[in-house]
Design a protein around this motif. Structure first.
Motif, PDB file in Angstrom:
ATOM      1  N   UNK A 191      68.054  98.694  54.545  1.00 34.05           N
ATOM      2  CA  UNK A 191      67.458  98.882  55.873  1.00 34.05           C
ATOM      3  C   UNK A 191      66.198  99.761  55.794  1.00 34.05           C
ATOM      4  N   UNK A 192      65.246  99.333  54.999  1.00 30.49           N
ATOM      5  CA  UNK A 192      63.961 100.031  54.906  1.00 30.49           C
ATOM      6  C   UNK A 192      62.871  98.978  55.026  1.00 30.49           C
ATOM      7  N   UNK A 193      62.010  99.139  55.985  1.00 32.81           N
ATOM      8  CA  UNK A 193      60.988  98.132  56.274  1.00 32.81           C
ATOM      9  C   UNK A 193      59.791  98.304  55.333  1.00 32.81           C
ATOM     10  N   UNK A 194      59.982  97.845  54.106  1.00 27.39           N
ATOM     11  CA  UNK A 194      58.900  97.871  53.119  1.00 27.39           C
ATOM     12  C   UNK A 194      58.668  96.439  52.659  1.00 27.39           C
ATOM     13  N   UNK A 195      57.578  95.834  53.109  1.00 32.00           N
ATOM     14  CA  UNK A 195      57.262  94.446  52.759  1.00 32.00           C
ATOM     15  C   UNK A 195      55.851  94.387  52.190  1.00 32.00           C
ATOM     16  N   UNK A 196      55.716  94.591  50.906  1.00 33.13           N
ATOM     17  CA  UNK A 196      54.383  94.648  50.293  1.00 33.13           C
ATOM     18  C   UNK A 196      53.713  93.274  50.297  1.00 33.13           C
ATOM     19  N   UNK A 197      52.411  93.257  50.462  1.00 27.17           N
ATOM     20  CA  UNK A 197      51.632  92.018  50.429  1.00 27.17           C
ATOM     21  C   UNK A 197      50.796  92.006  49.161  1.00 27.17           C
ATOM     22  N   UNK A 198      51.047  91.000  48.339  1.00 28.77           N
ATOM     23  CA  UNK A 198      50.275  90.881  47.102  1.00 28.77           C
ATOM     24  C   UNK A 198      48.849  90.495  47.442  1.00 28.77           C
ATOM     25  N   UNK A 199      47.894  91.118  46.785  1.00 23.09           N
ATOM     26  CA  UNK A 199      46.487  90.818  47.034  1.00 23.09           C
ATOM     27  C   UNK A 199      46.147  89.408  46.565  1.00 23.09           C
ATOM     28  N   UNK A 200      45.126  88.837  47.204  1.00 24.69           N
ATOM     29  CA  UNK A 200      44.717  87.482  46.821  1.00 24.69           C
ATOM     30  C   UNK A 200      44.228  87.449  45.375  1.00 24.69           C
ATOM     31  N   UNK A 201      43.592  88.562  44.933  1.00 25.36           N
ATOM     32  CA  UNK A 201      43.126  88.612  43.543  1.00 25.36           C
ATOM     33  C   UNK A 201      44.297  88.489  42.571  1.00 25.36           C
ATOM     34  N   UNK A 202      45.414  89.205  42.851  1.00 25.01           N
ATOM     35  CA  UNK A 202      46.580  89.167  41.945  1.00 25.01           C
ATOM     36  C   UNK A 202      47.279  87.810  42.015  1.00 25.01           C
ATOM     37  N   UNK A 203      47.370  87.258  43.220  1.00 24.76           N
ATOM     38  CA  UNK A 203      48.002  85.942  43.375  1.00 24.76           C
ATOM     39  C   UNK A 203      47.227  84.900  42.581  1.00 24.76           C
ATOM     40  N   UNK A 204      45.886  84.963  42.677  1.00 21.91           N
ATOM     41  CA  UNK A 204      45.063  84.013  41.918  1.00 21.91           C
ATOM     42  C   UNK A 204      45.197  84.227  40.412  1.00 21.91           C
TER      43      UNK A 204
END
Length: 781
Positions: A631-644
């Motif tokens: 129950x911890x609202x931590x939702x990291x968003x991977x950068x587009x550079x890393x995804x690519x």
């Protein structure tokens, strides 16, 4: 960049305190060891902590870099610890379910009590043991102590015994006896009755008797840490023993049929069996014919007390059922003797073939385990007068069946033992006495070099006497002829190495001379001494050392123990002394157990039995990974550079989740492969990985929910209070140990400040990592 600071903190405290800083969003840490060398477990690290407010990485910054071992990274540190914990464990063994665990744990407890009762031969009242030690106490009687002996007080620590004398109590009118003990910062006095409940001898394996420091009366914290460390080490050993024993209990083979021809076979035994022998026969027969579990029994009996006959009856039972039996002997000499004895004993059974296979090489733990591993359902019967520490240790803890033959045959008489400095005159006198009564002599040296020199000296002293040399590097035929000549009485003096130490039975050889006795082990000396006195003649053992001033403390202790154990049937007691001097062999190999040194052997043993008696209290039940709620609202968003930069990001994220669902080792392997292929991940990916690790570790620990309310972090768990207490004892971080509490099925702590979500995740990751490190000391199902 907000600031740069210099910290001097233990790593665990650093992680705890740094994570409580409310203003940080990203922490880049570069650790350097003060000694400028790579230290895997530095106690003190100098670090530069650079605080940043975020930022991004360009695609060019993602490159396949090898993550440096010396660079601090929480995931790397956790992975290394998990690899280390699992490195010595057999992860291919199937996990037990709850019913199996309960069944086998009860079997282990019964087995332990049977083993203790048989081997120690004492009940609770005789030993003064109680519930805490499972019926066995290793406490010392204060009246048996000598001035200068080192002792361990269970609550205070290591001190030096001064003496016992009468003194006036504070609130009494008559003087009473007190035990006086010197500590590092003063003298303590204890009433004798209290001392007898709290004191143990301080014995160490492979170390001098003298401890490095004495404990302090006014500060027992250092001793408490040592005792806690020893307690945790004990519990880990218990779990290792449990896993070993449970794995053996799960192996099955059909019971052997009752051997109808056994009565005829036993009638060939020329002697009346002693009561202990009869019980050993019964024990082995039940192992073979009543159980589906493979036999693993130790027959512990003094030299010449009839262990071989027990083995022969076991062999007969097995081969009568159409199976094969292998008799392993440590030397070619003993292998040949067993071959002759077994061939003669089985000569009236032409359908039973007896063969001999030998080579010049003694074998040890690794070789025996290799042979036993060829087939998991093999039945094992071990015969020993002085079992090595590893074997004795398994028997004492009850994880190995054991039968003790302590009654000597009626005609046996004790061997007269003389220990003195070497002199040629004494040697000649001893040999002359034996030859004059038409006997034979063993002359033993610790190594091949020197045999020829002794041969020349004896040929000059006894020119008309047949003398021969025997050692393990001789050709098989030459050695066989030499031993045959000695066995039939043609050779009168046999100059040899300790190749003759095990089981050799020459009835007319009743004098043994052992030169350079300080170079032999205690069990070796006892076995060598047992080569004589195999008949009704009085036998003599002469133990010669070059110069007592040149002997080590261990050598002096071995010789002292051998002098004290002069009576028949003391091989087991001597093996216990040997264990005290040499230490316990690690039950999975040859490495000596260093944890005993924290508290001394006697207290270690009592802690071991206490832990065994409470083994069911240290079980932990894992839960499915999917059942863990974070129950911890931590939702990291991977950068587009890393995804690519990633080849197939969605598939990679799914693989990460599957690895976490599988087990902790799968997650470790996934992380290592990810870094090997793509280098160190950015902060957002690290957060995602930490979430997976947190849920996986929580599942392993039986934690179903992790929640945060203000500064309170709570974890709902199925673990008991006893398990939580044991886990806390083993935690490395003083800060975490003091902050965590158990409250009605929940583990709770109150942070100093409310933390941002990412730092809160970091704190939970570190906390669960500490808790998870205790799993090797718990029974899992």
């Amino acid at each position: 960049m907000a600031a740069t600071k210099l910290f001097f903190l233990p790593i665990s405290d650093f992680c705890f305190k740094l994570s409580s800083h409310p203003q940080l969003s990203t922490i880049s840490i570069n650790f350097k060891c003060p000694c400028r060398r790579h230290c895997r477990k530095p106690q003190l690290l100098i670090c530069n902590a650079v605080y940043t407010e975020g930022g991004s990485r360009t695609k060019s910054s993602f490159r396949k870099e090898k993550v440096s071992d010396s660079e601090f990274d929480p995931i790397t540190a956790l992975n290394e610890r998990i690899r280390r914990d699992h490195g010595t464990r057999d992860t291919t063994k199937p996990a037990l379910d709850s019913k199996e665990a309960e069944k086998y744990i009860q079997l282990v407890k019964q087995q332990q009590q049977r083993g203790l009762e048989k081997l120690k031969g004492k009940n609770k009242e005789e030993k003064g043991g109680g519930k805490e030690s499972g019926g066995i106490s290793y406490k010392v009687d204060p009246y048996t102590l000598k001035s200068g002996d080192y002792v361990v007080h269970k609550k205070v620590g290591i001190g030096r015994f001064v003496g016992i004398k009468y003194d006036m109590p504070k609130d009494g009118s008559e003087p009473i006896e007190y035990v006086f003990i010197e500590y590092g910062d003063g003298m303590a006095k204890l009433p004798v009755k209290q001392a007898s409940r709290m004191l143990y001898r301080y014995n160490l394996p492979n170390e001098p008797k003298k401890p490095r420091t004495l404990s302090k009366l006014n500060d027992t914290s250092a001793w408490e840490k040592r005792r806690t460390k020893g307690k945790v080490a004990v519990q880990k050993m218990v779990v290792d023993l449990m896993e070993l024993y449970l794995h053996r209990l799960k192996q099955k083979r059909p019971p052997y049929p009752k051997c109808l021809a056994m009565a005829e076979f036993t009638s060939q035994f020329l002697y009346e069996p002693t009561p202990d022998q009869k019980q050993a026969f019964i024990d082995v027969e039940k192992d073979l014919t009543d159980r589906e579990t493979p036999m693993d029994r130790l027959i512990c009996g003094d030299v010449g007390f009839g262990k071989t006959e027990v083995a022969l009856r076991a062999v007969f039972c097995v081969v009568s059922a159409g199976k094969q039996a292998m008799v392993l002997a440590p030397t070619i000499v003993l292998a040949k003797q067993h071959f002759d004895v077994i061939s003669e004993r089985f000569s009236m059974y032409p359908n039973i073939k007896v063969g001999l296979l030998s080579r010049f090489q003694r074998f040890g733990v690794k070789q025996k385990e290799k042979i036993a591993s060829f087939k998991t359902s093999v039945d094992v019967l071990t015969l020993s007068a002085t079992p090595i520490p590893r074997t004795l240790y398994l028997a004492l803890t009850g994880f190995r069946d054991a039968s003790l033959i302590s009654t000597p045959p009626p005609e046996r008489v004790p061997i007269k033992t003389q220990l003195s400095a070497f002199s040629k005159e004494n040697v000649v006198s001893a040999i002359k006495y034996e030859l004059d009564r038409d006997g034979q002599v063993f002359y033993v040296l610790p190594r091949i070099k020197g045999l020829e020199e002794v041969m020349g000296f004896l040929e000059q002293s006894f020119p008309d006497v047949e003398i021969a040399i025997a050692h393990g590097k001789q050709y098989s035929k030459q050695l066989e002829e030499t031993m045959e000549s000695f066995a039939i009485g043609k050779t009168k003096i046999l100059i040899c190495t300790n190749i003759v130490e095990s089981g050799l039975d020459i009835q007319n050889a009743n004098t043994i001379i052992i030169q350079d006795v300080q170079q032999f082990g205690l069990a070796q000396l006892y076995q060598l001494r047992g080569r004589v006195g195999r008949s009704d003649k009085e036998a003599y053992a002469y133990l010669f050392y070059p110069d007592k001033s040149l002997l080590s403390d261990q050598a002096l202790e071995r010789l002292s123990a051998l002098e004290e154990c002069r009576e028949l049937g003391q091989g087991f007691q001597l093996a216990e002394r040997d264990m005290g001097i040499r230490g316990f062999g690690n039950i999975f190999g040859e490495q000596q157990t260093g944890d005993v040194g924290n508290v001394g052997i006697d207290l270690f043993f009592e802690m071991l039995f206490e832990s065994l008696s409470k083994v069911e209290e240290h079980r932990i039940r894992s839960i499915p990974y999917q059942n863990v709620q974070l129950d911890i609202n931590v939702n990291p968003h991977l950068s587009s550079e890393y995804i690519n930069y990633l080849e197939n990001p969605m598939e990679l994220i799914n693989d990460a989740e599957k690895a976490a669902e599988n087990d902790i080792l799968s997650l470790v392997k996934f992380t290592e492969d990810l870094r090997r292929q793509y280098g160190k991940e950015p902060n957002s990916m690290e957060i995602l990985l930490k979430k997976l690790y947190v849920k996986r570790m929580a599942a392993d620990l039986g934690i179903s929910r992790i929640y945060v309310i203000g500064r309170i972090v709570g974890m709902e768990t199925n673990m008991t209070k006893d398990v939580f207490r044991m886990i806390k004892d083993s935690m490395a971080s003083d800060v975490l140990r003091s902050s965590l509490v158990y409250d009605n099925g929940q583990i709770k702590t109150e942070l100093l400040l409310e933390l941002p979500r990412e730092q809160l995740l970091n704190w939970i990751f570190q906390c669960l990592g500490e808790l998870h490190a205790s799993l090797p000391a718990l029974i899992k199902y």
